[in-house]
Design an enzyme around this catalytic site. Sequence first.
Site, PDB file in Angstrom:
ATOM      1  N   PHE A  61       0.816  -1.185   0.070  1.00 28.54           N
ATOM      2  CA  PHE A  61       0.056  -0.149  -0.060  1.00 28.54           C
ATOM      3  C   PHE A  61       0.784   1.378  -0.088  1.00 28.54           C
ATOM      4  O   PHE A  61       0.494   2.381  -0.567  1.00 28.54           O
ATOM      5  CB  PHE A  61      -0.837   0.051   1.181  1.00 28.54           C
ATOM      6  CG  PHE A  61      -0.279   0.698   2.530  1.00 28.54           C
ATOM      7  CD1 PHE A  61      -0.618   1.762   2.944  1.00 28.54           C
ATOM      8  CD2 PHE A  61       0.392  -0.337   3.247  1.00 28.54           C
ATOM      9  CE1 PHE A  61      -0.127   2.401   4.235  1.00 28.54           C
ATOM     10  CE2 PHE A  61       0.655   0.130   4.436  1.00 28.54           C
ATOM     11  CZ  PHE A  61       0.462   1.456   4.960  1.00 28.54           C
ATOM     12  N   LYS A  62       2.133   1.177   0.351  1.00 24.78           N
ATOM     13  CA  LYS A  62       2.927   2.283   0.376  1.00 24.78           C
ATOM     14  C   LYS A  62       2.980   2.930  -0.898  1.00 24.78           C
ATOM     15  O   LYS A  62       3.376   4.137  -0.971  1.00 24.78           O
ATOM     16  CB  LYS A  62       4.370   1.889   0.935  1.00 24.78           C
ATOM     17  CG  LYS A  62       4.124   1.319   2.315  1.00 24.78           C
ATOM     18  CD  LYS A  62       3.723   2.290   3.595  1.00 24.78           C
ATOM     19  CE  LYS A  62       3.591   1.485   4.710  1.00 24.78           C
ATOM     20  NZ  LYS A  62       4.778   1.102   5.640  1.00 24.78           N
ATOM     21  N   ASP A  63       2.942   2.124  -1.997  1.00 22.31           N
ATOM     22  CA  ASP A  63       2.943   2.763  -3.573  1.00 22.31           C
ATOM     23  C   ASP A  63       2.108   3.572  -3.728  1.00 22.31           C
ATOM     24  O   ASP A  63       2.227   4.654  -4.498  1.00 22.31           O
ATOM     25  CB  ASP A  63       2.809   1.505  -4.537  1.00 22.31           C
ATOM     26  CG  ASP A  63       3.797   0.765  -4.253  1.00 22.31           C
ATOM     27  OD1 ASP A  63       5.205   0.974  -4.419  1.00 22.31           O
ATOM     28  OD2 ASP A  63       3.716  -0.723  -4.591  1.00 22.31           O
TER      29      ASP A  63
ATOM     30  N   LEU B 132       3.862   6.788  -2.038  1.00 22.68           N
ATOM     31  CA  LEU B 132       5.250   6.791  -2.448  1.00 22.68           C
ATOM     32  C   LEU B 132       5.227   7.114  -4.174  1.00 22.68           C
ATOM     33  O   LEU B 132       6.444   7.399  -4.666  1.00 22.68           O
ATOM     34  CB  LEU B 132       5.900   5.754  -1.917  1.00 22.68           C
ATOM     35  CG  LEU B 132       6.304   6.170  -0.409  1.00 22.68           C
ATOM     36  CD1 LEU B 132       6.725   5.027   0.101  1.00 22.68           C
ATOM     37  CD2 LEU B 132       7.192   7.452  -0.199  1.00 22.68           C
TER      38      LEU B 132
ATOM     39  N   THR C 191       7.858   0.524   3.436  1.00 18.43           N
ATOM     40  CA  THR C 191       8.143   2.108   2.987  1.00 18.43           C
ATOM     41  C   THR C 191       9.243   2.075   2.057  1.00 18.43           C
ATOM     42  O   THR C 191       9.430   2.934   1.430  1.00 18.43           O
ATOM     43  CB  THR C 191       8.134   3.092   4.301  1.00 18.43           C
ATOM     44  OG1 THR C 191       6.760   2.946   4.731  1.00 18.43           O
ATOM     45  CG2 THR C 191       8.814   4.351   3.855  1.00 18.43           C
TER      46      THR C 191
END
Length: 500
Positions: free
Chosen positions: A111-113, A116, A146
């Site tokens: 989900f950090k995509d 980011l 992350t």
Amino acid sequence: MNVMYKSTRGQAEAVPASQAILKGLAEDGGLYVPERIPALEVTPGQLKGMSYQETAYEVMRLFLTDFTEEELKGCISRAYDEKFDTREIVPLKEADGAWYLELFHGATIAFKDMALSILPHLLTTSAKKNNVKNEIVILTATSGDTGKAALAGFADVPGTRIIVFYPKDGVSPIQEKQMVTQKGKNTYVAGIRGNFDDAQSGVKKMFGDKALAEELDRAGFQFSSANSINIGRLVPQVVYYVYAFARLYEKGVLKDGEAMNVVVPTGNFGNILAAYYAKQMGVPIGKLICASNDNKVLYDFFQTGEYNRNRPFILTSSPSMDILVSSNLERLIYKIAGEDAEADRKMMQALASDGRYEITEEMRARLADFAGGYASEEEVAEEIRSLYEKTGYVLDTHTAVASCVYRKYRREQEDGRVTVIASTASPYKFTRSVMKAIDEKYDGMPDFDLVDELSRISGTPVPRAIEEIRTAPVLHDAVVEKDGMKEFVKKVLAAPGSDV
């Protein structure tokens, strides 16, 4: 109407969004929060026909008010493109009565995509807007996801360098391989001998080191953050909760005036805080259910009103949640303290010195939107196995924490609302734990054999992110002591003529 950003500690001046993004952390050590949460300006009827990119613009323009339409739309279009393996960007999948919001279709399958992918564009746009001449050094601590997402986002972005620290023995083999094989002339990775909280504390300490900042400035550098403390990460996360509501409304799953519950597997608290902000904007959200693993510091906080990190640190099968200091919780503490910066500052000082603080009864009453739950390692494995056997749908370990907590909450509270579960990582990122949960016979199988077997039993293709690292060479092999992080940064940035 412009939205300015102020510090939760109250001793730094308010700044526009672009400066808050550039700084990452306020000078007084606080986190930037918007002076007000803007209300959505589009109706559910309008939202339901919008693409993810259109939804992102409608949400983000209300927070990032010093960006022009052209600047913001440019950042969005460059972020949410063919890097994602589906045009939907975040599909919603129904399984056994719950809706799983798949936030893992980006370049690093986590989900950090979602944030980011856009942060590098927001950051470089912010630098141009503010005539920044220094090279920006992204300094990041990661509990697993992350790091790779930030590395992928910033790799070879002109005018930036990125340095990532991760706990050497505290991430999955796939997570580590993703980081240490990262290409890019401006990327640096180091494992630390310690846990995530040690890495996060070390990074925060460097951000607060004024002598180091002056040294860097003389050498033409300045720090910024890609961690979830950066408001440039939090704002894009609000988008997918708005989008999830719009899709359920479009499908007729949610009727006019009907609210949905949201369950989020939670470590650093940023992802569930984004859902809280979406609710504050006017999205019909009922309960925000905070799901913890065996490191249940947040569950205990919601149960008792005491935040206490003085406890054993447990390595689990959901390593991105193995956190005892949830940095983004400070933003919620500030809010429920009535935006009393002094009260917030005292609690954060107590956390730093004593490892604990306690909120007042009045503050606890303002947590009514939230519920907490946790799942043990055994329960997580059982959730993965049982949902697979029942539906064929395979969860990763973090999503399984949330799924298990959802079922317990629904049973105990008799709350039958439509529920969205934030599915934060692909099961391919944690194949060993996932496959062992499905059947013990997979224990001991080589990692990439497990990847192929997962593809076979789930009927899903192996993600590009996994295929790429099968034979990729290790490019980063540094390991440092937790008190050696500053020296590593100075070594990385050292150059002829530099006094760093």
